[in-house]
Scaffold this motif. Structure first.
Motif, PDB file in Angstrom:
ATOM      1  N   SER A 156      69.979   6.140 104.464  1.00  0.00           N
ATOM      2  CA  SER A 156      70.149   7.522 104.007  1.00  0.00           C
ATOM      3  C   SER A 156      69.881   8.466 105.161  1.00  0.00           C
ATOM      4  O   SER A 156      69.545   8.041 106.261  1.00  0.00           O
ATOM      5  CB  SER A 156      69.209   7.823 102.839  1.00  0.00           C
ATOM      6  OG  SER A 156      67.856   7.707 103.248  1.00  0.00           O
ATOM      7  N   ARG A 157      70.029   9.757 104.889  1.00  0.00           N
ATOM      8  CA  ARG A 157      69.689  10.792 105.873  1.00  0.00           C
ATOM      9  C   ARG A 157      68.693  11.762 105.250  1.00  0.00           C
ATOM     10  O   ARG A 157      68.755  12.053 104.059  1.00  0.00           O
ATOM     11  CB  ARG A 157      70.940  11.565 106.313  1.00  0.00           C
ATOM     12  CG  ARG A 157      71.849  10.799 107.262  1.00  0.00           C
ATOM     13  CD  ARG A 157      73.059  11.628 107.640  1.00  0.00           C
ATOM     14  NE  ARG A 157      73.946  10.913 108.519  1.00  0.00           N
ATOM     15  CZ  ARG A 157      74.034  11.115 109.843  1.00  0.00           C
ATOM     16  NH1 ARG A 157      73.260  12.015 110.421  1.00  0.00           N
ATOM     17  NH2 ARG A 157      74.887  10.417 110.571  1.00  0.00           N
ATOM     18  N   GLY A 158      67.787  12.248 106.093  1.00  0.00           N
ATOM     19  CA  GLY A 158      66.821  13.240 105.636  1.00  0.00           C
ATOM     20  C   GLY A 158      67.340  14.640 105.884  1.00  0.00           C
ATOM     21  O   GLY A 158      67.780  14.957 106.996  1.00  0.00           O
ATOM     22  N   ILE A 159      67.318  15.494 104.847  1.00  0.00           N
ATOM     23  CA  ILE A 159      67.853  16.859 104.953  1.00  0.00           C
ATOM     24  C   ILE A 159      66.870  17.818 104.291  1.00  0.00           C
ATOM     25  O   ILE A 159      66.424  17.588 103.158  1.00  0.00           O
ATOM     26  CB  ILE A 159      69.233  16.971 104.276  1.00  0.00           C
ATOM     27  CG1 ILE A 159      70.234  16.024 104.942  1.00  0.00           C
ATOM     28  CG2 ILE A 159      69.737  18.409 104.318  1.00  0.00           C
ATOM     29  CD1 ILE A 159      71.595  15.994 104.277  1.00  0.00           C
ATOM     30  N   VAL A 160      66.549  18.904 104.975  1.00  0.00           N
ATOM     31  CA  VAL A 160      65.694  19.957 104.435  1.00  0.00           C
ATOM     32  C   VAL A 160      66.584  20.970 103.718  1.00  0.00           C
ATOM     33  O   VAL A 160      67.608  21.404 104.251  1.00  0.00           O
ATOM     34  CB  VAL A 160      64.887  20.640 105.546  1.00  0.00           C
ATOM     35  CG1 VAL A 160      64.090  21.817 104.989  1.00  0.00           C
ATOM     36  CG2 VAL A 160      63.944  19.645 106.218  1.00  0.00           C
ATOM     37  N   CYS A 161      66.178  21.349 102.497  1.00  0.00           N
ATOM     38  CA  CYS A 161      66.995  22.261 101.688  1.00  0.00           C
ATOM     39  C   CYS A 161      66.089  23.159 100.864  1.00  0.00           C
ATOM     40  O   CYS A 161      65.069  22.697 100.333  1.00  0.00           O
ATOM     41  CB  CYS A 161      67.931  21.463 100.776  1.00  0.00           C
ATOM     42  SG  CYS A 161      69.034  22.487  99.786  1.00  0.00           S
ATOM     43  N   GLY A 162      66.459  24.431 100.757  1.00  0.00           N
ATOM     44  CA  GLY A 162      65.659  25.373  99.980  1.00  0.00           C
ATOM     45  C   GLY A 162      66.150  25.566  98.560  1.00  0.00           C
ATOM     46  O   GLY A 162      65.464  26.190  97.745  1.00  0.00           O
ATOM     47  N   ALA A 163      67.354  25.085  98.221  1.00  0.00           N
ATOM     48  CA  ALA A 163      67.891  25.267  96.870  1.00  0.00           C
ATOM     49  C   ALA A 163      67.153  24.371  95.881  1.00  0.00           C
ATOM     50  O   ALA A 163      66.635  23.313  96.233  1.00  0.00           O
ATOM     51  CB  ALA A 163      69.380  24.955  96.854  1.00  0.00           C
ATOM     52  N   ARG A 164      67.165  24.789  94.597  1.00  0.00           N
ATOM     53  CA  ARG A 164      66.417  24.047  93.586  1.00  0.00           C
ATOM     54  C   ARG A 164      67.257  23.710  92.355  1.00  0.00           C
ATOM     55  O   ARG A 164      66.722  23.363  91.296  1.00  0.00           O
ATOM     56  CB  ARG A 164      65.188  24.850  93.162  1.00  0.00           C
ATOM     57  CG  ARG A 164      64.353  25.374  94.322  1.00  0.00           C
ATOM     58  CD  ARG A 164      63.030  25.920  93.874  1.00  0.00           C
ATOM     59  NE  ARG A 164      62.165  24.888  93.309  1.00  0.00           N
ATOM     60  CZ  ARG A 164      61.467  24.024  94.042  1.00  0.00           C
ATOM     61  NH1 ARG A 164      61.560  24.032  95.370  1.00  0.00           N
ATOM     62  NH2 ARG A 164      60.684  23.124  93.466  1.00  0.00           N
ATOM     63  N   ASN A 165      68.571  23.822  92.482  1.00  0.00           N
ATOM     64  CA  ASN A 165      69.432  23.610  91.310  1.00  0.00           C
ATOM     65  C   ASN A 165      69.988  22.193  91.239  1.00  0.00           C
ATOM     66  O   ASN A 165      70.986  21.944  90.593  1.00  0.00           O
ATOM     67  CB  ASN A 165      70.589  24.610  91.326  1.00  0.00           C
ATOM     68  CG  ASN A 165      71.553  24.369  92.474  1.00  0.00           C
ATOM     69  OD1 ASN A 165      71.122  24.156  93.599  1.00  0.00           O
ATOM     70  ND2 ASN A 165      72.848  24.407  92.200  1.00  0.00           N
ATOM     71  N   PHE A 166      69.338  21.221  91.904  1.00  0.00           N
ATOM     72  CA  PHE A 166      69.805  19.845  91.856  1.00  0.00           C
ATOM     73  C   PHE A 166      68.607  18.916  91.695  1.00  0.00           C
ATOM     74  O   PHE A 166      67.458  19.284  91.973  1.00  0.00           O
ATOM     75  CB  PHE A 166      70.612  19.490  93.110  1.00  0.00           C
ATOM     76  CG  PHE A 166      69.816  19.565  94.391  1.00  0.00           C
ATOM     77  CD1 PHE A 166      69.258  18.421  94.964  1.00  0.00           C
ATOM     78  CD2 PHE A 166      69.617  20.773  95.042  1.00  0.00           C
ATOM     79  CE1 PHE A 166      68.527  18.489  96.140  1.00  0.00           C
ATOM     80  CE2 PHE A 166      68.886  20.850  96.217  1.00  0.00           C
ATOM     81  CZ  PHE A 166      68.336  19.701  96.768  1.00  0.00           C
ATOM     82  N   VAL A 167      68.887  17.708  91.229  1.00  0.00           N
ATOM     83  CA  VAL A 167      67.835  16.717  90.984  1.00  0.00           C
ATOM     84  C   VAL A 167      68.250  15.395  91.614  1.00  0.00           C
ATOM     85  O   VAL A 167      69.385  15.228  92.090  1.00  0.00           O
ATOM     86  CB  VAL A 167      67.596  16.531  89.465  1.00  0.00           C
ATOM     87  CG1 VAL A 167      67.089  17.812  88.833  1.00  0.00           C
ATOM     88  CG2 VAL A 167      68.872  16.057  88.768  1.00  0.00           C
ATOM     89  N   VAL A 168      67.336  14.440  91.584  1.00  0.00           N
ATOM     90  CA  VAL A 168      67.628  13.109  92.107  1.00  0.00           C
ATOM     91  C   VAL A 168      68.785  12.503  91.312  1.00  0.00           C
ATOM     92  O   VAL A 168      68.831  12.576  90.083  1.00  0.00           O
ATOM     93  CB  VAL A 168      66.368  12.214  92.020  1.00  0.00           C
ATOM     94  CG1 VAL A 168      66.721  10.757  92.366  1.00  0.00           C
ATOM     95  CG2 VAL A 168      65.276  12.736  92.942  1.00  0.00           C
ATOM     96  N   GLY A 169      69.734  11.914  92.032  1.00  0.00           N
ATOM     97  CA  GLY A 169      70.901  11.310  91.417  1.00  0.00           C
ATOM     98  C   GLY A 169      72.129  12.188  91.442  1.00  0.00           C
ATOM     99  O   GLY A 169      73.232  11.710  91.147  1.00  0.00           O
ATOM    100  N   ASP A 170      72.000  13.462  91.776  1.00  0.00           N
ATOM    101  CA  ASP A 170      73.153  14.369  91.804  1.00  0.00           C
ATOM    102  C   ASP A 170      74.051  14.073  92.999  1.00  0.00           C
ATOM    103  O   ASP A 170      73.588  13.666  94.082  1.00  0.00           O
ATOM    104  CB  ASP A 170      72.681  15.830  91.880  1.00  0.00           C
ATOM    105  CG  ASP A 170      72.286  16.375  90.518  1.00  0.00           C
ATOM    106  OD1 ASP A 170      72.564  15.697  89.515  1.00  0.00           O
ATOM    107  OD2 ASP A 170      71.697  17.474  90.474  1.00  0.00           O
ATOM    108  N   LEU A 171      75.352  14.319  92.791  1.00  0.00           N
ATOM    109  CA  LEU A 171      76.325  14.243  93.881  1.00  0.00           C
ATOM    110  C   LEU A 171      76.436  15.626  94.520  1.00  0.00           C
ATOM    111  O   LEU A 171      76.627  16.628  93.817  1.00  0.00           O
ATOM    112  CB  LEU A 171      77.690  13.812  93.361  1.00  0.00           C
ATOM    113  CG  LEU A 171      77.854  12.339  92.962  1.00  0.00           C
ATOM    114  CD1 LEU A 171      79.239  12.118  92.390  1.00  0.00           C
ATOM    115  CD2 LEU A 171      77.625  11.426  94.147  1.00  0.00           C
ATOM    116  N   VAL A 172      76.336  15.654  95.847  1.00  0.00           N
ATOM    117  CA  VAL A 172      76.377  16.916  96.573  1.00  0.00           C
ATOM    118  C   VAL A 172      77.344  16.788  97.743  1.00  0.00           C
ATOM    119  O   VAL A 172      77.813  15.705  98.062  1.00  0.00           O
ATOM    120  CB  VAL A 172      74.967  17.318  97.077  1.00  0.00           C
ATOM    121  CG1 VAL A 172      74.033  17.600  95.913  1.00  0.00           C
ATOM    122  CG2 VAL A 172      74.380  16.239  97.982  1.00  0.00           C
TER     123      VAL A 172
END
Length: 846
Positions: free
Chosen positions: A92-108
């Motif tokens: 996987s890759r590590g990514i820093v993100c400030g948004a909060r409208n997604f959860v584990v398992g979501d496709l982005v």
């Protein structure tokens, strides 16, 4: 109206032009206006689909930050997964993100290092918030496919798998055409209408999306509905769907098209109603059926009723408002916005289901337009309803929305459909078969008229007229209520055949015609005022009652009697002006708000003066020429519309500088502006003392032609200045140009070859004697020899006594046939002074 090319292609047979500009030109050929063609902003580098595997909340910072592990496919994952600050490691890759409208398992959607997003935003691996961010999870706005920046873009499950190229998934390469739909083309506020126009322009077959929807026959009602106002709502359709999963996501293809059309996806129910509205042109509204109380009733608002709309604003209702109600009261402002009491909540418990009632109605365009403007609440629904919506669409649109809810929300359509009221039946229109050819001056190909009318959806029959020539009998389609006469059919044929093929032939101008005397005078007045330093403005020609109160007009003042506009641009200014001053004073206030206190403005324009006793306006038909009696009654019913000229001055009339201190504008400047207008018009205005609101009672002049008043000038009353926020001591002038007699400027004035004799006299009069009265007496007493009377000095002080003043006049005498002697001039002077003394009590100053 924004529409992606791929959506149009679904309903036009054959391949569309590869260049979106050619599609835009095809729309222009049939009379539509193109605002822009939006192509995808270039995105370079790797842009892939990823799945969120893990989210770590970083709470040690001022704002919420998350560190995410995202699976971006075997080809793009970091096999080492080496993150100095920790993490799950490889794959996987590590990514820093400030948004909060997604959860584990979501496709982005993930922009990997090396990619460049719209606006030149380069993505690179960088250390931030104590972690290495190896890419970016993108929002719709960052990808250039929408304006929503509240959170990142979450794709529905099953759309793609981690590692897939995100470009085809997002439809980034799909151009979007933005059109400016004019009010007469309301059917083009839909993909259905635009695709029909595009097919006609390209000469292709059109596939109607409404024809693809199977509408079953239903005998039972879905929900009880009663129309108490059939004029405002001729038809109302309701369809009910139960067991809908409110947490079910909208399919990505639907969300993508909504984003391209400029709408933000919200929830399945809202997205479905918006999608059907854009596809077919029929606005829909979805109610939470469990929150409805009793039957739905469509009626006008009652006194004192209020409604809290979906924007959480409580609105006081007007008796003209058309409402959707149930037993609890108003639940929606018809055709504009629904009410909060029956709104479907955005969040629900997992596993919950909802009962949805779909409304598809046909409303009166004028009623919806008034309601939207009254409440300053424009909406996508009201924009369509006020331009007229296809009255046959409600059952089709309701069925289409219900099917989508069943397909993607797992609901069940309840047997039965409510369909109350009836759609208006279009009336056939008769037109001579060759009328389009004769109108355009073009010999169109045989069958072109029938072909073009068929393309717009009309049912066409051919008949033979009494003269043996062909006649077209066209029944307009339900989505074209604007086709009501032969001229409308001609316009459609010419438009679709191409306005560019109609030859342009300029008519020959008839010789010997020029401007009328009134037109020449109007231009001369404008030119003279401009040369005198005034600036011409074109103020707003409408007023409200508040301005008359600010002017201090009496309740019975004739200027309060105005013509009310049926559909005003501004609800607070709904009447035509009876004077030019309100608009000019508004311009002064606007200039002052921008830091300009020194103004000199003028306007020449018409005012509208209704009759004291209104005359009924006839309604002649359009098939025959109105009779002479009808013309006479029309003229009698029209209000008087005289042409006025007005000026307003404030601040410095002469600017201060090294040459001197300058001079403030005063009432005398307003009077001189009137004199200038009079001289240009060919008359000498008499100026006498007077009173008229909104002028200062002691600084007001009546402008007269002979003894007849034609206008007023002076300084505005201080209370008016304060009420309107004007600069101190603002002055104005207004006169009725139509009351000034037209004079012939061509006769050469008589010039005497003999020298004049100038005599000065100083007359002492009481303060309350108007100067104009003294001047009139001198002029009459001087007889034929007196050529000019000019006041050049006014003095008041101890030498003339309290309550008195000295007026110094220059009298110029001249004879046409001889040189005057001093005795003749003195005799004429004495006669003039004597008459002034007997009339006004003036005495020669010693």
């Amino acid at each position: 109206m924004r529409v992606p090319v791929s959506w149009l292609a679904d309903h036009v047979e054959g391949d569309l032009p590869a260049d979106a500009d050619e599609i835009g030109e095809a729309f222009v050929r049939v009379g539509l206006e193109i605002e822009d063609v939006h192509r995808a902003e270039e995105i370079t580098g790797p842009l892939v689909v990823g799945r969120v595997l893990e989210i770590t909340e970083l709470t040690e910072f001022k704002k919420p930050i998350r560190y995410c592990r995202v699976d971006v496919g075997d080809e793009h994952n970091d096999p080492a997964g080496d993150d100095p600050a920790g993490g799950t490691g490889g794959g996987s890759r590590g990514i820093v993100c400030g948004a909060r409208n997604f959860v584990v398992g979501d496709l982005v959607v993930v922009a990997l290092p090396g990619s460049v997003l719209p606006g030149g935003f380069a993505i690179a691996a960088r250390k931030t918030y104590g972690h290495v961010s190896d890419g970016m999870i993108a929002s719709a706005r960052e990808l250039g496919i929408g304006s929503d920046h509240a959170g990142i873009l979450v794709l529905p499950e099953g759309t793609a798998v981690p590692g897939d190229d995100a470009r085809p998934v997002l439809g980034i390469d799909d151009p979007v055409i933005e059109l400016n739909v004019t009010p007469d083309r309301g059917y083009c506020f839909s993909v259905r209408g635009l695709a029909r126009e595009l097919a006609a322009s390209l000469g292709r077959d059109f596939t109607d999306p409404a024809a693809r929807v199977a509408v079953p026959a239903e005998a039972a009602e879905s929900w009880p509905v009663r129309l108490d106002d059939a004029e405002g709502c001729p038809r109302f359709v309701a369809r009910r769907v139960t067991g809908v999963d409110p947490n079910a996501p909208s399919p990505w293809w639907l969300r993508r098209r909504l984003l391209a059309a400029g709408m933000r996806p919200i929830s399945l129910t809202v997205d479905v109603t918006n999608y059907v509205m854009i596809e077919l042109g029929q606005p829909l509204h979805a109610y939470d059926a469990s929150r409805l109380q009793g039957p739905i009733v469509v009626r006008r608002a009652r006194a004192g009723e209020k409604l809290r709309t979906l924007d959480d604003a409580e609105r006081a209702l007007d008796p003209d408002d058309l409402l959707i109600t149930d037993d609890s009261g108003p639940i929606g402002l018809a055709g504009v916005m629904g009410g909060a009491s029956t709104e479907i909540p955005e969040t629900h418990e997992p596993g919950a289901t909802i009962d949805v009632l779909i409304e598809a109605a046909h409303f009166d365009p004028a009623t919806i337009a008034r309601g939207a403007r009254r409440h300053k609440l424009p909406s996508e629904a009201s924009r369509r309803f006020e331009r007229a919506v296809d009255a046959q669409l409600p059952p089709v649109a309701a069925e289409r929305a219900a099917q989508l809810l069943v397909e993607h929300g797992g609901g069940t359509i309840v047997a039965g459909r409510t369909d109350v009221g009836a759609a208006p039946v279009p009336a056939p229109v008769r037109m001579a078969l060759d009328l389009p050819d004769r109108t355009a001056g073009v010999a169109y190909a045989r069958g072109a008229t029938v072909q073009r009318l068929t393309q717009i959806g009309a049912t066409v029959e051919l008949e033979t007229g009494p003269d043996g020539k062909g006649v077209v009998v066209a029944t307009p389609p339900s989505w074209r209520p604007d086709l009501a006469m032969a001229a409308d059919l001609v316009e459609e044929v010419l438009r679709l055949e191409g306005l560019d093929v109609i030859p342009s032939v300029l008519p020959s101008a008839p010789a010997g015609r020029g401007l009328t005397a009134a037109q020449r005078r109007r231009r001369a007045v404008s030119r003279a005022l401009a040369e005198a330093g005034y600036v011409e403005v074109l103020p707003f020609p409408f007023v409200g009652d508040a301005v008359w109160d600010a002017f201090g007009l009496a309740a019975d003042d004739v200027r309060r009697r105005t013509v009310t506009v049926v559909n005003p641009l501004d609800a607070e200014r709904g009447s035509l002006a009876t004077t030019l001053l309100p608009g000019l004073l508004d311009a002064v206030v606007r200039n002052r708000s921008r830091g300009l206190d020194d103004v000199a403005l003028f306007h020449v324009g018409q005012v509208v003066l209704p009759h004291a006793q209104p005359v009924a306006m006839p309604e002649p038909g359009v098939r025959v020429r109105p009779s002479a009696a009808e013309y006479a009654q029309i003229d009698a019913a029209l209000p008087a519309q005289p042409q006025h000229v007005a000026v307003v001055l404030a601040g410095e009339r002469e600017p201060r500088g090294w040459w001197g201190p300058g001079r403030e504008a005063g009432w005398a400047d307003a009077v001189e502006a009137a004199r200038l207008v009079g001289r240009v018009a060919g008359v000498e205005l008499r100026v006498t003392k007077g009173e008229l609101a909104p002028f200062h009672p002691g600084r007001t002049a009546v402008l007269r032609v002979g003894d007849f008043p034609v206008g007023h000038a002076g300084e505005l009353h201080p209370k008016v200045v304060e009420a309107l926020g004007l600069p101190p001591r603002t002055c104005a002038m207004e006169l009725d140009l139509d009351l000034v007699p037209l004079t012939d400027p061509r006769p050469v004035p008589r010039v005497s070859p003999y020298p004049p004799v100038a005599v000065d006299v100083a007359l002492v009069t009481p303060d309350d004697v108007p100067v104009a009265d003294v001047a009139d007496a001198l002029e009459e007493g001087g007889g034929e020899l007196l050529e000019e009377v000019r006041l050049f000095d006014v003095y008041s002080g101890a030498q003339v006594g309290e309550g008195r003043r000295s007026l110094a006049f220059s009298l110029r005498f001249r004879a046409d046939d001889r040189t005057l002697t001093s005795e003749e001039a003195n005799a004429a002077r004495d006669a003039a002074v004597a008459l002034a003394g007997s009339r006004t009590g003036a005495e020669l100053r010693g």
